[in-house]
Enzyme design. Sequence first.
Site, PDB file in Angstrom:
ATOM      1  N   PHE A  30       0.694  -1.265   0.073  1.00  0.00           N
ATOM      2  CA  PHE A  30      -0.009  -0.080   0.159  1.00  0.00           C
ATOM      3  C   PHE A  30       0.817   1.317   0.036  1.00  0.00           C
ATOM      4  O   PHE A  30       1.913   1.360   0.422  1.00  0.00           O
ATOM      5  CB  PHE A  30      -0.777  -0.198   1.182  1.00  0.00           C
ATOM      6  CG  PHE A  30      -0.217   0.116   2.513  1.00  0.00           C
ATOM      7  CD1 PHE A  30      -0.226   1.376   3.051  1.00  0.00           C
ATOM      8  CD2 PHE A  30       0.012  -0.932   3.263  1.00  0.00           C
ATOM      9  CE1 PHE A  30       0.676   1.383   4.319  1.00  0.00           C
ATOM     10  CE2 PHE A  30       0.763  -0.995   4.281  1.00  0.00           C
ATOM     11  CZ  PHE A  30       1.007   0.351   5.002  1.00  0.00           C
ATOM     12  N   CYS A  31       0.435   2.324  -0.546  1.00  0.00           N
ATOM     13  CA  CYS A  31       0.921   3.705  -0.400  1.00  0.00           C
ATOM     14  C   CYS A  31      -0.149   4.786  -0.227  1.00  0.00           C
ATOM     15  O   CYS A  31      -1.425   4.156  -0.129  1.00  0.00           O
ATOM     16  CB  CYS A  31       1.729   3.850  -1.428  1.00  0.00           C
ATOM     17  SG  CYS A  31       1.020   3.741  -3.272  1.00  0.00           S
ATOM     18  N   THR A  32      -0.106   5.848  -0.610  1.00  0.00           N
ATOM     19  CA  THR A  32      -0.891   6.864  -0.041  1.00  0.00           C
ATOM     20  C   THR A  32      -2.190   7.100  -1.196  1.00  0.00           C
ATOM     21  O   THR A  32      -3.539   6.944  -0.680  1.00  0.00           O
ATOM     22  CB  THR A  32      -0.267   8.344  -0.211  1.00  0.00           C
ATOM     23  OG1 THR A  32       0.978   8.472   0.634  1.00  0.00           O
ATOM     24  CG2 THR A  32      -1.456   9.436   0.343  1.00  0.00           C
TER      25      THR A  32
END
Length: 281
Positions: free
Chosen positions: A176-178
Amino acid sequence: MRYLNISGYKFVQIDNPIILEKHFRHLANSLGIRGTILVGSEGLNISLAGEKEAVYQFIDSLYADQRFTGLKFKESWSSSIPFRRLRIRIKEEIVTMRVEGIEPAKKTGKYLPAEKLKKWLDENREFALLDTRNDYEHKIGSFNKAIDLNIENFRDFPEKVKALPDELKKKPLVMFCTGGIRCEKAAVYCLENGFEEVYQLEDGIIKYFEKCGGAHWRGECFVFDNRVAVKPDLSETEKKYCLACFEILTLEELKSDKFAFNRYCPHCYTENQSVNCMIEG
């Protein structure tokens, strides 16, 4: 007044980035929109804010170009425009990894919707959860069971992944990331380096907050604008962060003689008084 913030990206072949840069600059300036647009031969990366009608007009104009149909935007609201100006840049990569042959427009990991990730976490399912963001972002907030790669820049991702235990390659890997863009490349890299089952959180943390709130999450989410971070309800943080050491500052610390705006705070003062320190609410 409340202002609409949007972020989105699309990996698609762009043969005329200079023409697009000029078009976007004229359009955004005419609409009073501020923020950042990265244009490259591999696609677009957009973070903008402005009055709702103006932002939607920009999106409508974007969708008139068939190359950008299907580009999805995450939305949040703020009491002011969290960008000082409009920045449009032409770059080789719209998210920089510097690894040849990584082409998300052709290949990437499986998308895992926010609700499904929450379900997996609720069930305590066996899988590895990988934070692909920078170390300071992880410090401000992350999923409770996330693996922190302790990277200073996304360019470090390949080397950090190589150091992970081999047994993780046999497990489902959820990253995951932003907003999702870094995972597009990170997923390809992992697939091409022995990880057998790779997922990426669809549309990133911001969409997870929208759909699932703060379930299984600690802290807030760093964002790359003047808000600094948003809470799981997507409202702007009320905390004061030092952007040199990323500690949360109290009112006493803000009044301390070891705090100087844009220079240092009590937590990093003794380490390097000249370090860049910036407080945003």
